[in-house]
Design a protein around this motif. Structure first.
Motif, PDB file in Angstrom:
ATOM      1  N   ASP A  34      -8.566  -5.741   2.029  1.00  0.00           N
ATOM      2  CA  ASP A  34      -9.915  -6.309   2.083  1.00  0.00           C
ATOM      3  C   ASP A  34     -10.990  -5.271   2.396  1.00  0.00           C
ATOM      4  O   ASP A  34     -12.179  -5.571   2.343  1.00  0.00           O
ATOM      5  CB  ASP A  34      -9.980  -7.439   3.122  1.00  0.00           C
ATOM      6  CG  ASP A  34      -9.274  -8.702   2.643  1.00  0.00           C
ATOM      7  OD1 ASP A  34      -9.080  -8.840   1.422  1.00  0.00           O
ATOM      8  OD2 ASP A  34      -8.905  -9.539   3.491  1.00  0.00           O
ATOM      9  N   ILE A  35     -10.587  -4.057   2.758  1.00  0.00           N
ATOM     10  CA  ILE A  35     -11.560  -3.000   3.031  1.00  0.00           C
ATOM     11  C   ILE A  35     -12.207  -2.556   1.711  1.00  0.00           C
ATOM     12  O   ILE A  35     -11.518  -2.351   0.706  1.00  0.00           O
ATOM     13  CB  ILE A  35     -10.887  -1.805   3.727  1.00  0.00           C
ATOM     14  CG1 ILE A  35     -10.367  -2.224   5.116  1.00  0.00           C
ATOM     15  CG2 ILE A  35     -11.851  -0.629   3.857  1.00  0.00           C
ATOM     16  CD1 ILE A  35      -9.521  -1.162   5.802  1.00  0.00           C
ATOM     17  N   ASN A  36     -13.504  -2.403   1.715  1.00  0.00           N
ATOM     18  CA  ASN A  36     -14.245  -2.070   0.493  1.00  0.00           C
ATOM     19  C   ASN A  36     -14.254  -0.555   0.296  1.00  0.00           C
ATOM     20  O   ASN A  36     -15.276   0.121   0.457  1.00  0.00           O
ATOM     21  CB  ASN A  36     -15.674  -2.622   0.591  1.00  0.00           C
ATOM     22  CG  ASN A  36     -16.369  -2.656  -0.753  1.00  0.00           C
ATOM     23  OD1 ASN A  36     -15.758  -2.410  -1.780  1.00  0.00           O
ATOM     24  ND2 ASN A  36     -17.645  -2.966  -0.744  1.00  0.00           N
ATOM     25  N   TRP A  37     -13.109  -0.017  -0.096  1.00  0.00           N
ATOM     26  CA  TRP A  37     -12.905   1.420  -0.109  1.00  0.00           C
ATOM     27  C   TRP A  37     -13.851   2.163  -1.054  1.00  0.00           C
ATOM     28  O   TRP A  37     -14.295   3.273  -0.742  1.00  0.00           O
ATOM     29  CB  TRP A  37     -11.455   1.731  -0.520  1.00  0.00           C
ATOM     30  CG  TRP A  37     -10.422   1.257   0.448  1.00  0.00           C
ATOM     31  CD1 TRP A  37      -9.545   0.235   0.280  1.00  0.00           C
ATOM     32  CD2 TRP A  37     -10.158   1.793   1.745  1.00  0.00           C
ATOM     33  NE1 TRP A  37      -8.755   0.100   1.392  1.00  0.00           N
ATOM     34  CE2 TRP A  37      -9.103   1.051   2.309  1.00  0.00           C
ATOM     35  CE3 TRP A  37     -10.710   2.836   2.485  1.00  0.00           C
ATOM     36  CZ2 TRP A  37      -8.586   1.302   3.569  1.00  0.00           C
ATOM     37  CZ3 TRP A  37     -10.202   3.099   3.748  1.00  0.00           C
ATOM     38  CH2 TRP A  37      -9.159   2.341   4.280  1.00  0.00           C
ATOM     39  N   TYR A  76      -9.632   6.824   9.630  1.00  0.00           N
ATOM     40  CA  TYR A  76     -10.232   5.510   9.884  1.00  0.00           C
ATOM     41  C   TYR A  76     -11.545   5.625  10.654  1.00  0.00           C
ATOM     42  O   TYR A  76     -12.483   4.858  10.406  1.00  0.00           O
ATOM     43  CB  TYR A  76      -9.255   4.616  10.647  1.00  0.00           C
ATOM     44  CG  TYR A  76      -8.131   4.078   9.789  1.00  0.00           C
ATOM     45  CD1 TYR A  76      -8.393   3.309   8.660  1.00  0.00           C
ATOM     46  CD2 TYR A  76      -6.801   4.341  10.107  1.00  0.00           C
ATOM     47  CE1 TYR A  76      -7.357   2.810   7.869  1.00  0.00           C
ATOM     48  CE2 TYR A  76      -5.766   3.843   9.335  1.00  0.00           C
ATOM     49  CZ  TYR A  76      -6.048   3.079   8.212  1.00  0.00           C
ATOM     50  OH  TYR A  76      -5.021   2.594   7.430  1.00  0.00           O
ATOM     51  N   CYS A 133     -14.106   6.528   8.176  1.00  0.00           N
ATOM     52  CA  CYS A 133     -14.425   5.325   7.393  1.00  0.00           C
ATOM     53  C   CYS A 133     -15.388   4.428   8.157  1.00  0.00           C
ATOM     54  O   CYS A 133     -16.381   3.932   7.606  1.00  0.00           O
ATOM     55  CB  CYS A 133     -13.152   4.551   7.068  1.00  0.00           C
ATOM     56  SG  CYS A 133     -12.050   5.348   5.882  1.00  0.00           S
ATOM     57  N   PHE A 172     -19.002   3.165   6.927  1.00  0.00           N
ATOM     58  CA  PHE A 172     -19.287   1.738   6.746  1.00  0.00           C
ATOM     59  C   PHE A 172     -20.443   1.295   7.644  1.00  0.00           C
ATOM     60  O   PHE A 172     -21.270   0.475   7.244  1.00  0.00           O
ATOM     61  CB  PHE A 172     -18.043   0.902   7.049  1.00  0.00           C
ATOM     62  CG  PHE A 172     -17.028   0.903   5.945  1.00  0.00           C
ATOM     63  CD1 PHE A 172     -17.399   0.597   4.643  1.00  0.00           C
ATOM     64  CD2 PHE A 172     -15.696   1.200   6.194  1.00  0.00           C
ATOM     65  CE1 PHE A 172     -16.464   0.586   3.611  1.00  0.00           C
ATOM     66  CE2 PHE A 172     -14.757   1.188   5.182  1.00  0.00           C
ATOM     67  CZ  PHE A 172     -15.139   0.889   3.881  1.00  0.00           C
ATOM     68  N   ASP A 198     -21.769  -2.167   6.115  1.00  0.00           N
ATOM     69  CA  ASP A 198     -20.604  -2.987   5.759  1.00  0.00           C
ATOM     70  C   ASP A 198     -19.761  -3.180   7.022  1.00  0.00           C
ATOM     71  O   ASP A 198     -18.752  -2.500   7.230  1.00  0.00           O
ATOM     72  CB  ASP A 198     -19.784  -2.306   4.651  1.00  0.00           C
ATOM     73  CG  ASP A 198     -18.643  -3.181   4.150  1.00  0.00           C
ATOM     74  OD1 ASP A 198     -18.376  -4.231   4.768  1.00  0.00           O
ATOM     75  OD2 ASP A 198     -18.019  -2.820   3.132  1.00  0.00           O
ATOM     76  N   ASP A 239     -17.981  -5.787   7.975  1.00  0.00           N
ATOM     77  CA  ASP A 239     -16.679  -6.418   7.785  1.00  0.00           C
ATOM     78  C   ASP A 239     -15.608  -5.356   7.546  1.00  0.00           C
ATOM     79  O   ASP A 239     -14.528  -5.391   8.148  1.00  0.00           O
ATOM     80  CB  ASP A 239     -16.712  -7.393   6.608  1.00  0.00           C
ATOM     81  CG  ASP A 239     -17.550  -8.630   6.892  1.00  0.00           C
ATOM     82  OD1 ASP A 239     -17.748  -8.944   8.086  1.00  0.00           O
ATOM     83  OD2 ASP A 239     -18.003  -9.276   5.930  1.00  0.00           O
ATOM     84  N   SER A 240     -15.900  -4.413   6.667  1.00  0.00           N
ATOM     85  CA  SER A 240     -14.945  -3.331   6.417  1.00  0.00           C
ATOM     86  C   SER A 240     -14.764  -2.465   7.654  1.00  0.00           C
ATOM     87  O   SER A 240     -13.658  -1.986   7.942  1.00  0.00           O
ATOM     88  CB  SER A 240     -15.408  -2.468   5.238  1.00  0.00           C
ATOM     89  OG  SER A 240     -15.359  -3.194   4.023  1.00  0.00           O
ATOM     90  N   LEU A 261     -12.348  -4.136   9.904  1.00  0.00           N
ATOM     91  CA  LEU A 261     -10.985  -4.066   9.386  1.00  0.00           C
ATOM     92  C   LEU A 261     -10.390  -2.670   9.578  1.00  0.00           C
ATOM     93  O   LEU A 261      -9.175  -2.526   9.750  1.00  0.00           O
ATOM     94  CB  LEU A 261     -10.967  -4.457   7.912  1.00  0.00           C
ATOM     95  CG  LEU A 261     -11.245  -5.938   7.648  1.00  0.00           C
ATOM     96  CD1 LEU A 261     -11.468  -6.191   6.161  1.00  0.00           C
ATOM     97  CD2 LEU A 261     -10.110  -6.808   8.170  1.00  0.00           C
ATOM     98  N   CYS A 262     -11.230  -1.638   9.554  1.00  0.00           N
ATOM     99  CA  CYS A 262     -10.739  -0.301   9.889  1.00  0.00           C
ATOM    100  C   CYS A 262     -10.355  -0.231  11.369  1.00  0.00           C
ATOM    101  O   CYS A 262      -9.347   0.394  11.732  1.00  0.00           O
ATOM    102  CB  CYS A 262     -11.801   0.751   9.572  1.00  0.00           C
ATOM    103  SG  CYS A 262     -12.013   1.075   7.808  1.00  0.00           S
TER     104      CYS A 262
END
Length: 367
Positions: free
Chosen positions: A290-293, A323, A326, A330, A335, A337-338, A341-342
């Motif tokens: 689900d991470i928007n890589w 991470y 990331c 993000f 972002d 949400d991402s 999740l990280c």
């Protein structure tokens, strides 16, 4: 009569608590059906015979109404909260005496004796509306109780868990959230599919606690308890209470996540990491996917649209640095949400580090 009494919640027959509970949930889904109509349907299908509903049949009326459910025994408070956090409606089985008749020392002692000797099991079904965590030292469970007619009555978490445990913590939950027009669902994000945070903890972090809870016993063995009223003795804290304490310490920024695995929290003595890993892997995989890589370039890597955990494992990077980079990127583009999740992946790494588990082979490269 209780200040929480609502005649619309009261069951009409002595033994229709499970049917009434299902009717209340159907109303939440916008269905206009009476308790007596459901009694007739249940009788015709063998789900009710005038002496109540068997646990395995609780939820059958909901499924007949195209509301899918999951039935499970051996649940715990984190599982319960997880269902509520996703907007699901929940019915539990309880020993009603431990809720309704628990106000005096004599009643509490008799309830304890019944538990110890196995003389009283579950005898009632009700709907759990929510969990009030505004005071972490006095968490309350809010219920809609067909037996008493109480609507939103709070019970201390320990008292509720004691009553719930007499059914081996049996729970029936809907697999879909109630519609937005239902009571308490007005501000629920149907698109997101869950609350953004649970009692001050971001939902992806809460998922890790939920996974950990699957690998520890809900209660101490009954033989480890002592009567709570003899010589002022106090029942020892259960592993699940210890995990709950760690949760609120983390939520209130008293500790970092990896500190929950310290000797300060006795639940660590009971961890079954094999079980936890089995539950945590889907959390890891789903979160990673689900991470928007493709919106970032962590550590200057161009992220392909089909980037996956196997690709990360083959890059040979320092996962902690990766991470964190990331998360920084993000955060810069908003972002969140991402970003959360990280952080979830970093929490899984902390769990691995503190329990001598290799994150790469046990999670990233696990098939």
């Amino acid at each position: 009569m209780s200040e929480y009494y609502n005649p619309g919640v009261q069951q009409q027959h002595p033994d229709t608590c499970a049917i009434k509970s299902q009717q209340l949930i159907m109303e939440d889904f916008g269905m206009d059906v009476t308790e007596d109509e459901l009694v007739q349907i249940a009788e015709e299908r063998g789900w009710y015979n005038g002496v109540g509903t068997m646990p395995q049949n609780v939820g059958d009326l909901l499924e007949l109404a195209n509301i899918p459910v999951t039935k499970r025994a051996g649940a715990n408070v984190f599982n319960l909260v997880n269902e509520l956090a996703q907007g699901h409606k929940v019915i539990v089985g309880v020993d009603a005496d431990e809720l309704w008749h628990n106000g005096t020392d004599n009643e509490r002692f008799m309830n304890w004796c019944n538990d110890f000797w196995g003389l009283q099991g579950g005898n009632h079904a009700l709907v759990v509306m929510g969990i009030d965590t505004s005071d972490p030292n006095n968490v309350q469970v809010l219920v809609r109780d067909p037996g008493s007619g109480d609507d939103g009555k709070p019970y201390p978490l320990a008292q509720f868990m004691d009553a719930w445990s007499d059914t081996q913590c049996y729970m029936v939950s809907t697999d879909i959230p109630a519609p937005g027009f239902s009571e308490g669902m007005e501000n629920f994000d149907q698109e997101l599919g869950h609350l953004t945070d649970v009692a001050g903890v971001a939902y992806p972090d809460f998922q890790i606690f939920n996974d950990i809870s699957m690998g520890i016993p809900t209660f101490m063995p009954m033989t480890d308890f002592v009567p709570p009223l003899i010589d002022g003795a106090v029942m020892p804290m259960s592993p699940m209470v210890s995990l709950t304490n760690a949760y609120f310490d983390f939520a209130n920024n008293v500790i970092d996540f990896n500190d929950i695995f310290s000797n300060s929290y006795m639940f660590n003595e009971y961890l079954d990491c094999g079980v936890i890993n089995d539950y945590m892997r889907p959390t890891c995989f789903d979160g990673f996917n689900d991470i928007n890589w493709h919106d970032i370039q962590p550590m200057r890597f161009n992220m392909p649209m089909d980037f996956d955990r196997f690709a990360l494992a083959g890059m040979g990077v320092d996962y902690n640095m990766f991470y964190n980079d990331c998360m920084s990127q993000f955060n810069a583009i908003g972002d969140y949400d991402s970003m959360a999740l990280c952080q979830q992946q970093l929490d899984i790494m902390d769990y691995c580090d503190c329990n001598s588990i290799d994150y790469s082979t046990n999670f990233l490269m696990y098939m």
